[in-house]
Design an enzyme around this catalytic site. Structure first.
Site, PDB file in Angstrom:
ATOM      1  N   TYR A  89     139.775  79.555  98.532  1.00 38.25           N
ATOM      2  CA  TYR A  89     139.041  78.344  98.971  1.00 38.25           C
ATOM      3  C   TYR A  89     138.276  77.817  98.036  1.00 38.25           C
ATOM      4  CZ  TYR A  89     135.448  75.178 100.691  1.00 38.25           C
ATOM      5  OH  TYR A  89     134.811  73.975 100.625  1.00 38.25           O
ATOM      6  N   ASP A 113     135.546  66.467  93.417  1.00 36.14           N
ATOM      7  CA  ASP A 113     134.057  66.888  93.888  1.00 36.14           C
ATOM      8  C   ASP A 113     133.679  67.589  92.564  1.00 36.14           C
ATOM      9  OD1 ASP A 113     131.836  68.129  94.449  1.00 36.14           O
ATOM     10  OD2 ASP A 113     132.564  68.356  96.439  1.00 36.14           O
ATOM     11  N   LYS A 147     137.270  70.909  99.457  1.00 33.97           N
ATOM     12  CA  LYS A 147     138.199  70.254 100.250  1.00 33.97           C
ATOM     13  C   LYS A 147     139.143  69.440  99.424  1.00 33.97           C
ATOM     14  CE  LYS A 147     135.850  71.269 103.710  1.00 33.97           C
ATOM     15  NZ  LYS A 147     134.900  71.676 102.237  1.00 33.97           N
TER      16      LYS A 147
HETATM   17  C1  F6R Z   1     132.202  71.326 101.554  1.00 38.24           C
HETATM   18  C2  F6R Z   1     132.032  71.091 102.840  1.00 38.24           C
HETATM   19  C3  F6R Z   1     130.672  71.910 103.272  1.00 38.24           C
HETATM   20  C4  F6R Z   1     130.617  73.343 102.749  1.00 38.24           C
HETATM   21  C5  F6R Z   1     129.297  73.910 103.282  1.00 38.24           C
HETATM   22  C6  F6R Z   1     129.128  75.418 102.682  1.00 38.24           C
HETATM   23  O1  F6R Z   1     132.817  69.784 101.200  1.00 38.24           O
HETATM   24  O2  F6R Z   1     132.433  70.558 103.625  1.00 38.24           O
HETATM   25  O3  F6R Z   1     130.708  71.962 104.699  1.00 38.24           O
HETATM   26  O4  F6R Z   1     131.713  74.085 103.115  1.00 38.24           O
HETATM   27  O5  F6R Z   1     128.198  73.270 103.123  1.00 38.24           O
HETATM   28  O6  F6R Z   1     128.994  75.313 101.371  1.00 38.24           O
HETATM   29  P1  F6R Z   1     128.780  76.705 100.509  1.00 38.24           P
HETATM   30  O7  F6R Z   1     129.909  77.678 100.918  1.00 38.24           O
HETATM   31  O8  F6R Z   1     128.875  75.984  99.218  1.00 38.24           O
HETATM   32  O9  F6R Z   1     127.471  77.061 100.894  1.00 38.24           O
HETATM   33 MG    MG Z   2     131.338  69.626  97.599  1.00 39.01          MG
HETATM   34 MG    MG Z   3     134.116  66.165  99.501  1.00 40.33          MG
END
Ligand code: F6R
Ligand code: MG
Ligand code: MG
Length: 361
Positions: free
Chosen positions: A225, A11, A228
């Site tokens: 973190y 990603d 994923k």
């Molecule tokens: C990423 C994911 C999303 C993010 C969420 C918060 O693969 O699964 O659920 O974790 O959109 O993202 P941030 O912290 O980047 O705002």
């Molecule tokens: Mg992502």
């Molecule tokens: Mg992904």
């Protein structure tokens, strides 16, 4: 002819948010792979916000040049992602420079080398918003469950069972189970998919590779973190391996996996075609795509986008119903993951702030 199939994914920037991949990035990746003399063939696709490079070649697993090619492709896509201000540009590339193998540097990798059979049907499974252990249950069903795979019962070439290499992702150890004899021992471990993952499956007797998955956990690698682990899985089919339909069957009944919203929720794994693999609701629910290829001297004929089939409509409906049920629990476990499994947490901060308010009972 010995063929290596490498599926390498990362990603490196989402469009929009974490939902999908910008088409320009996919085009850019195709251009780079097309310009390299190394692959016999390639297919560039995506599931959710992950770019997946499916490459066939003759250089074996862990080949520095192939990994370099994938790394350079992701780097180039990252600069494009930065230019377009895509979301989380470069998020899966943990290192600034390449050191010979993409393993441990962020991208997910599943590779297998085999002598191409007279006919070689292969399925590449790719998932978004989940973790490598998400494959444990479907792999178990494909290769060890006679209620899923009737070939285990009535095909003399499958009746002896399979060998399963299981990895402990926390202690970095591996163990091989011979099934069906050691099914119950194996289930003790693979039933805990946050820690134990089926890495590969081999045919008994011949030791032929049957399936292999990516098993990196990005959050463990980086110690914090960083995104994923969104895993991939390659499965060889037919003639002593599961039939195509036996490999697809486990996904007709969506199971719960970890990784939904902020990597901190559990939800059903919904089987979808590539064009529907753009997680939306609560950044999900988690998705799985299955692309089938017939190999011909390493050429990838396909893909067949298997979950576009209407026979997966009910699985999608069931996944939506389960998603509704899980969502109704909001911030409560088990929809929210157990404390050790969450990729985001404010627990230390809030605990620190409230420390003096906790009284001994
Ligand atoms: C990423 C994911 C999303 C993010 C969420 C918060 O693969 O699964 O659920 O974790 O959109 O993202 P941030 O912290 O980047 O705002
Ligand atoms: Mg992502
Ligand atoms: Mg992904």
């Amino acid at each position: 002819m010995k063929i290596t199939m490498s599926v390498i994914k990362a990603d490196i920037g989402g469009f929009v948010g974490h939902s999908s991949v910008h088409p320009d990035l996919l085009e850019n990746a195709r251009g780079i792979l097309a310009g390299s003399p190394l692959p016999i063939d390639f297919h560039v696709t995506h599931v959710g916000d992950d770019i997946n490079l499916i490459i066939t070649h003759e250089y074996g697993k862990n080949n520095g040049d192939i990994h370099q090619l994938a790394w350079d492709t992701f780097l180039s896509c990252t600069s494009l992602a930065r230019k377009l201000k895509l979301y989380g540009a470069g998020q899966d590339l943990l290192a600034d420079s390449f050191s010979g193998n993409v393993k441990g540097m962020g991208p997910g990798v599943a590779e297998m080398e085999f002598e191409e059979r007279g006919s070689e049907p292969v399925i590449v499974f790719m998932a978004d918003k989940t973790e490598p252990g998400a494959w444990n249950l479907p792999i178990y069903k494909m290769f060890a469950d006679p209620f899923n795979t009737i070939g285990l019962v009535i095909d003399p070439k499958m009746h002896q069972g399979f060998l399963f290499e299981v990895r402990d992702l926390i202690d970095n150890k591996k163990v091989t189970f011979s099934c069906p004899e050691e099914l119950y021992d194996m289930l003790v471990f693979i039933g805990a998919p946050g820690r134990y993952c089926i890495k590969s499956v081999y045919q008994k007797g011949t030791n032929e590779i049957a399936a292999t998955s990516s098993t990196q956990r990005l959050n463990l690698m980086a110690g914090r973190y960083v995104g994923k682990d969104d895993p991939v899985l390659i499965v060889r089919c037919q003639s002593g391996f599961p039939a195509v339909g036996e490999a697809l069957e486990p996904f007709a009944n969506p199971h719960l996996v970890s990784g939904w919203m902020r990597g901190s929720h559990s939800g059903p794994l919904m089987p979808v075609p590539v064009n529907l693999s753009n997680p939306t609701r609560f950044d999900g629910p988690p998705r799985v795509v299955a692309l089938g290829f017939q190999l011909c001297d390493g050429k990838l004929h396909g893909p067949q986008d298997f979950f576009a089939d209407p026979s997966y409509d009910l699985a999608r409906q069931k996944a939506n119903e389960v998603a509704n049920f899980m969502r109704s629990m909001g911030p409560f476990e088990p929809h929210r993951l157990h404390l050790d499994e969450m990729e985001y947490t404010t627990m230390p901060d809030v605990s620190k702030r409230l420390k003096n308010r906790f009284e001994k009972i």
